[in-house]
Design a protein around this motif. Sequence first.
Motif, mmCIF file in Angstrom:
data_model
loop_
_atom_site.group_PDB
_atom_site.id
_atom_site.type_symbol
_atom_site.label_atom_id
_atom_site.label_comp_id
_atom_site.label_asym_id
_atom_site.label_seq_id
_atom_site.Cartn_x
_atom_site.Cartn_y
_atom_site.Cartn_z
ATOM 1 N N GLU A 148 0.823 -1.217 0.000
ATOM 2 C CA GLU A 148 0.000 0.000 0.000
ATOM 3 C C GLU A 148 0.853 1.262 0.000
ATOM 4 O O GLU A 148 0.450 2.288 -0.549
ATOM 5 C CB GLU A 148 -0.965 -0.015 1.182
ATOM 6 N N ASP A 149 2.039 1.196 0.600
ATOM 7 C CA ASP A 149 2.954 2.338 0.541
ATOM 8 C C ASP A 149 3.314 2.653 -0.909
ATOM 9 O O ASP A 149 3.355 3.818 -1.320
ATOM 10 C CB ASP A 149 4.241 2.046 1.312
ATOM 11 N N VAL A 150 3.593 1.608 -1.670
ATOM 12 C CA VAL A 150 3.969 1.771 -3.076
ATOM 13 C C VAL A 150 2.839 2.437 -3.854
ATOM 14 O O VAL A 150 3.054 3.393 -4.614
ATOM 15 C CB VAL A 150 4.322 0.408 -3.702
ATOM 16 N N LEU A 151 1.622 1.941 -3.656
ATOM 17 C CA LEU A 151 0.475 2.504 -4.376
ATOM 18 C C LEU A 151 0.201 3.942 -3.949
ATOM 19 O O LEU A 151 -0.110 4.801 -4.786
ATOM 20 C CB LEU A 151 -0.758 1.632 -4.142
ATOM 21 N N GLU A 152 0.319 4.196 -2.658
ATOM 22 C CA GLU A 152 0.102 5.561 -2.166
ATOM 23 C C GLU A 152 1.133 6.518 -2.763
ATOM 24 O O GLU A 152 0.804 7.657 -3.134
ATOM 25 C CB GLU A 152 0.177 5.592 -0.639
ATOM 26 N N THR A 196 -5.587 0.015 -3.682
ATOM 27 C CA THR A 196 -5.553 -1.162 -4.537
ATOM 28 C C THR A 196 -5.521 -0.705 -5.989
ATOM 29 O O THR A 196 -5.567 0.499 -6.273
ATOM 30 C CB THR A 196 -6.760 -2.086 -4.280
ATOM 31 N N THR A 197 -5.432 -1.663 -6.897
ATOM 32 C CA THR A 197 -5.454 -1.347 -8.324
ATOM 33 C C THR A 197 -6.657 -2.025 -8.967
ATOM 34 O O THR A 197 -7.133 -3.056 -8.486
ATOM 35 C CB THR A 197 -4.172 -1.830 -9.026
ATOM 36 N N THR A 198 -7.115 -1.464 -10.073
ATOM 37 C CA THR A 198 -8.261 -2.051 -10.775
ATOM 38 C C THR A 198 -7.829 -3.132 -11.754
ATOM 39 O O THR A 198 -8.659 -3.894 -12.241
ATOM 40 C CB THR A 198 -9.036 -0.964 -11.536
ATOM 41 N N GLY A 199 -6.527 -3.200 -12.050
ATOM 42 C CA GLY A 199 -6.004 -4.222 -12.947
ATOM 43 C C GLY A 199 -5.204 -5.256 -12.182
ATOM 44 O O GLY A 199 -5.609 -5.705 -11.103
ATOM 45 N N GLU A 200 -4.049 -5.636 -12.713
ATOM 46 C CA GLU A 200 -3.195 -6.609 -12.039
ATOM 47 C C GLU A 200 -2.691 -6.050 -10.710
ATOM 48 O O GLU A 200 -2.404 -4.863 -10.592
ATOM 49 C CB GLU A 200 -2.001 -6.976 -12.928
ATOM 50 N N LYS A 201 -2.605 -6.930 -9.723
ATOM 51 C CA LYS A 201 -2.089 -6.519 -8.413
ATOM 52 C C LYS A 201 -0.568 -6.658 -8.371
ATOM 53 O O LYS A 201 0.125 -5.826 -7.801
ATOM 54 C CB LYS A 201 -2.711 -7.362 -7.295
ATOM 55 N N ARG A 202 -0.093 -7.760 -8.941
ATOM 56 C CA ARG A 202 1.337 -8.011 -9.060
ATOM 57 C C ARG A 202 1.603 -8.410 -10.509
ATOM 58 O O ARG A 202 0.755 -9.039 -11.133
ATOM 59 C CB ARG A 202 1.784 -9.149 -8.136
ATOM 60 N N THR A 203 2.746 -8.059 -11.025
ATOM 61 C CA THR A 203 3.035 -8.439 -12.403
ATOM 62 C C THR A 203 4.069 -9.562 -12.437
ATOM 63 O O THR A 203 3.746 -10.707 -12.660
ATOM 64 C CB THR A 203 3.494 -7.220 -13.218
ATOM 65 N N GLY A 204 5.323 -9.267 -12.161
ATOM 66 C CA GLY A 204 6.319 -10.329 -12.177
ATOM 67 C C GLY A 204 6.397 -10.987 -13.545
ATOM 68 O O GLY A 204 6.170 -10.358 -14.576
ATOM 69 N N CYS A 205 6.688 -12.277 -13.560
ATOM 70 C CA CYS A 205 6.801 -13.021 -14.812
ATOM 71 C C CYS A 205 5.449 -13.635 -15.165
ATOM 72 O O CYS A 205 4.837 -14.315 -14.340
ATOM 73 C CB CYS A 205 7.863 -14.108 -14.685
ATOM 74 N N VAL A 206 5.011 -13.412 -16.378
ATOM 75 C CA VAL A 206 3.664 -13.796 -16.800
ATOM 76 C C VAL A 206 3.396 -15.284 -16.615
ATOM 77 O O VAL A 206 2.319 -15.681 -16.172
ATOM 78 C CB VAL A 206 3.441 -13.408 -18.278
#
Length: 303
Positions: free
Chosen positions: A212-216, A241-251
């Motif tokens: 949440e720190d990152v998103l803020e 929060t996000t409306t799309g992906e929460k984490r991306t990383g490797c697909v």
Amino acid sequence: MQRLPLPHKIQITTARIIEWYQHYNGKVYVAFSGGKDSTVLLDIVRRIYPDVPAVFSDTGLEFPEVRQFAMSRDNVVVVKPEMNFRKVIEVYGYPVVSKRVADTVEYGHKPGSFRWKELHGEIMRSNGTPSEFNCEKWCYLLDAPFKVSSRCCAVMKKRPMKKYAKETGRVPIIATMANESRSRRATWLRMGCNAFSGKKPSSQPMSFWTEEDVLEYLYTYQIPYAPVYGEIIKTDGGGWTTTGEKRTGCVFCAFGAHLEKAPNRFQRLKTTHPKLWSYCMKPWEEHGLGMQRVLEYIGVPIE
């Protein structure tokens, strides 16, 4: 420290970055994945030292939006792994469950070995109770009709970064956070944010941050980020929060996929990136990644 307000965290992180930069006379770089965490780190670093390079490992495993975003940033050095993901699977095996479990399975085939005992629930604490690291639930993966391995990250990301560091003499600043795993938390508690000692010095100045720190930070300072995350919004509970992906990383990575509620990452991938999903699930002999049988074997829905 994780409960500190964001402005205090930014101050501490900034101090750790300055300490690291000065210790190595500016011979540093930001390990940049194009994801939201490293996007925040890169922004903080370049507010102090605008010329620090960002190094992006072009693995072919990123969401297209993340790769495009990473490539669009200024002063980005692109490195590439020696193997593609399909070759890593062929040589080593599939990344499933978690790094620890995959590593235990890969090296746990010898009866009586330590990892074999972990997979059979035979490791005991000094007080006679079973070790928390036993993973007998996944013992059946020893007989899986495919290889299991945790080496993908090392081959695809760590080795290219290590090669860059060796060639340039630069040391990394990384956006990992302690709350992402037990091992990362243990490392932070043992080494702190800046690990000067050892063969692989690294700075992790955001170790005490939360998701949440990152998103803020991104929302408050209006920092551009990869569009695959969608919009950053407030939750009913006052968080972010996000409306799309929460984490991306490797697909195509399956670490942790068995823990996700529907729609899981692969179910979402079919909707958002159907061509990637098709390649991922296509049988190996048809030049796909063959992950349909792998995910079905460990009980992860794919559609």
